[in-house]
Write a protein that holds these residues in place. Sequence first.
Motif, PDB file in Angstrom:
ATOM      1  N   UNK A   1       1.239  -1.033   0.169  1.00 49.31           N
ATOM      2  CA  UNK A   1       0.108   0.148  -0.662  1.00 49.31           C
ATOM      3  C   UNK A   1       1.474   1.388   0.011  1.00 49.31           C
ATOM      4  N   UNK A   2       1.990   0.962   0.844  1.00 49.78           N
ATOM      5  CA  UNK A   2       2.544   2.350   0.801  1.00 49.78           C
ATOM      6  C   UNK A   2       3.496   3.091  -0.332  1.00 49.78           C
ATOM      7  N   UNK A   3       3.772   0.953  -1.290  1.00 46.88           N
ATOM      8  CA  UNK A   3       4.398   1.525  -1.849  1.00 46.88           C
ATOM      9  C   UNK A   3       3.427   2.437  -3.326  1.00 46.88           C
ATOM     10  N   UNK A   4       2.311   1.494  -3.546  1.00 50.97           N
ATOM     11  CA  UNK A   4       1.176   1.854  -4.608  1.00 50.97           C
ATOM     12  C   UNK A   4       0.978   3.412  -4.591  1.00 50.97           C
ATOM     13  N   UNK A   5       0.802   3.888  -3.596  1.00 55.34           N
ATOM     14  CA  UNK A   5       0.970   5.639  -3.099  1.00 55.34           C
ATOM     15  C   UNK A   5       2.191   6.571  -3.336  1.00 55.34           C
ATOM     16  N   UNK A   6       3.028   6.223  -2.162  1.00 49.26           N
ATOM     17  CA  UNK A   6       4.581   6.858  -3.566  1.00 49.26           C
ATOM     18  C   UNK A   6       4.691   6.609  -4.474  1.00 49.26           C
ATOM     19  N   UNK A   7       4.480   5.645  -5.381  1.00 54.51           N
ATOM     20  CA  UNK A   7       4.575   5.411  -6.601  1.00 54.51           C
ATOM     21  C   UNK A   7       3.161   5.934  -7.629  1.00 54.51           C
ATOM     22  N   UNK A   8       2.694   6.934  -7.206  1.00 54.27           N
ATOM     23  CA  UNK A   8       1.098   7.200  -7.664  1.00 54.27           C
ATOM     24  C   UNK A   8       0.465   5.795  -9.015  1.00 54.27           C
ATOM     25  N   UNK A   9       0.581   4.706  -7.962  1.00 51.08           N
ATOM     26  CA  UNK A   9      -0.443   3.866  -8.786  1.00 51.08           C
ATOM     27  C   UNK A   9      -1.652   3.686  -7.962  1.00 51.08           C
ATOM     28  N   UNK A  10      -2.092   4.452  -7.994  1.00 48.56           N
ATOM     29  CA  UNK A  10      -2.905   3.928  -7.083  1.00 48.56           C
ATOM     30  C   UNK A  10      -4.983   3.872  -8.230  1.00 48.56           C
ATOM     31  N   UNK A  11      -4.394   4.034  -8.953  1.00 52.45           N
ATOM     32  CA  UNK A  11      -5.342   3.949 -10.573  1.00 52.45           C
ATOM     33  C   UNK A  11      -5.183   3.271 -11.229  1.00 52.45           C
ATOM     34  N   UNK A  12      -3.875   2.547 -11.437  1.00 51.43           N
ATOM     35  CA  UNK A  12      -2.963   1.630 -12.390  1.00 51.43           C
ATOM     36  C   UNK A  12      -3.147   0.131 -11.832  1.00 51.43           C
ATOM     37  N   UNK A  13      -3.771  -0.357 -10.598  1.00 51.14           N
ATOM     38  CA  UNK A  13      -3.806  -0.770 -10.075  1.00 51.14           C
ATOM     39  C   UNK A  13      -4.487  -1.557  -9.346  1.00 51.14           C
ATOM     40  N   UNK A  14      -5.068  -3.298 -10.381  1.00 57.51           N
ATOM     41  CA  UNK A  14      -6.742  -3.748 -10.115  1.00 57.51           C
ATOM     42  C   UNK A  14      -6.014  -4.839  -9.011  1.00 57.51           C
ATOM     43  N   UNK A  15      -6.603  -5.255  -8.223  1.00 51.63           N
ATOM     44  CA  UNK A  15      -7.070  -6.872  -7.428  1.00 51.63           C
ATOM     45  C   UNK A  15      -8.360  -6.875  -7.900  1.00 51.63           C
ATOM     46  N   UNK A  16      -7.877  -8.304  -8.439  1.00 51.95           N
ATOM     47  CA  UNK A  16      -9.368  -8.564  -9.298  1.00 51.95           C
ATOM     48  C   UNK A  16     -10.225 -10.076  -7.993  1.00 51.95           C
ATOM     49  N   UNK A  17     -10.053  -9.483  -7.191  1.00 51.34           N
ATOM     50  CA  UNK A  17     -10.359 -10.873  -5.975  1.00 51.34           C
ATOM     51  C   UNK A  17     -10.177 -12.279  -6.524  1.00 51.34           C
ATOM     52  N   UNK A  18     -10.870 -13.355  -6.199  1.00 51.48           N
ATOM     53  CA  UNK A  18      -9.901 -15.290  -6.569  1.00 51.48           C
ATOM     54  C   UNK A  18     -10.898 -15.259  -7.723  1.00 51.48           C
ATOM     55  N   UNK A  19     -10.318 -15.530  -8.734  1.00 53.85           N
ATOM     56  CA  UNK A  19     -11.123 -16.024  -9.551  1.00 53.85           C
ATOM     57  C   UNK A  19     -10.950 -17.674  -9.466  1.00 53.85           C
ATOM     58  N   UNK A  20     -12.460 -17.789 -10.836  1.00 57.33           N
ATOM     59  CA  UNK A  20     -11.840 -19.497 -11.507  1.00 57.33           C
ATOM     60  C   UNK A  20     -11.299 -19.818 -12.622  1.00 57.33           C
ATOM     61  N   UNK A  21     -11.630 -20.925 -12.815  1.00 56.76           N
ATOM     62  CA  UNK A  21     -10.633 -21.210 -13.709  1.00 56.76           C
ATOM     63  C   UNK A  21     -11.018 -19.642 -15.584  1.00 56.76           C
TER      64      UNK A  21
END
Length: 433
Positions: A282-302
């Motif tokens: 979280x600190x890295x994402x804020x430091x590098x201003x990547x908050x709108x560039x990263x998405x966690x998809x949630x668990x995914x099936x095949x």
Amino acid sequence: MKILWITNIMLPAVSSCLGKKVQYGGGWMEALLTDLSQNEDLNLAVATIYDGKEIKQLKYKSITYYLLPFHNSIQNYEPALESAFLQIREWFQPDIIHLHGTEYPWKNAALSLLPPERLVISLQGLLGICARYYLAGLSCWDVWSNLTLRDLIKRTSIYREQKAFQRAGEFERKALQKVAHVIGRTSWDRVHALAVNPKLHYHFCNENLRSAFYGPQWNIETKENFSLFLSQGTYPLKGLHIVLKAMYLLKANYPDLHLYVAGNDITSVSLIHYSSYGKYLKKMIKKYDLRTNVTFTGPLDADSMVKYYLRAHVFICPSAIENSPNSLGEAQLLGVPCIASYVGGIPDMAQNGAALLYRFEEWEMLAALISSLFVSPETCCRLSGEARKQALLRHNRQKNALQMHDIYYSMITGSSKELCKDTGKKQPCLIAD
């Protein structure tokens, strides 16, 4: 031949039958089990633990499943399992016991059921070696400055997680010293297995992947431009922090750059579930201003995984160590252009241009490789074609099932007509000692 598998998790088919939540793992084992079950001379059974009160037996599509009651931490040994395994041996009378992974001590209860010559272990991650690289370049300051309330209450930390890998590695080492046979698929796992027990018979066999990955094919015309996909990133060894550093270098030239990470968002959870690594990310994402560039998809099936692979411009496997990651195999099977760290058994999966490789900690090199694919459709298409060609051979389900069948045959008879890796035809081959 009666073959008893012992697995870490309840396979998806059994979970569905019992109305339990299907775990997003083990699909590759179920794929191999399904293909092996087509052999009329194989009688297959699978044993694993569950949270019930008694041994449960069920049959599904010609395969017998045994569920063993277990009410302890999987990190601990439970003596009661010894009698449970003896009961299964009496019921099923296996000729061979095949252990998939050995990192948990509860499996040791099965190692005395048959002589070593009838016991075989399929190598997975070799957790003792993984423990060496668990921190993945994080400094002491990175670890201690990111302790969370969860760490204090539950007595967890990145260092404790590394210790857990080390303990699992010790269980793994002891198990490898008790068996006579091991199954692997890379030069890396062969070297490390034989270093633990030089007397092992090492058998080669590639893995089958989940059915969903054998049909679709990546298309450069339908990708999402400048998108990256990672199959997971929940702990340091998987290298998500290295990718974030590379993205920082790339963002100025590619403002639409976007990273999709399969799994839950460990940077945005309640305090009681907030991990040290999640806080660090979280600190890295804020430091590098990547908050709108990263998405966690949630668990995914095949099927959902396939969709994210196919939309990606580039798939990255940035781990600090791996044997032969199924995620890389899945991406290659679909023909996604792949970049991977030069670690463990990955080079065996990247021969003849099937993936671009970089040294794990060199995020500058990773950024350069990503950029080289963003600007060159020709390179993407060349990588896609070569990756798919090699993966179709490596993960050929019929061929791999025949190879596994022959391993069982050789263990029982002492002779082998192993499947030749190059031609796929039956011919006499030596078993590596």
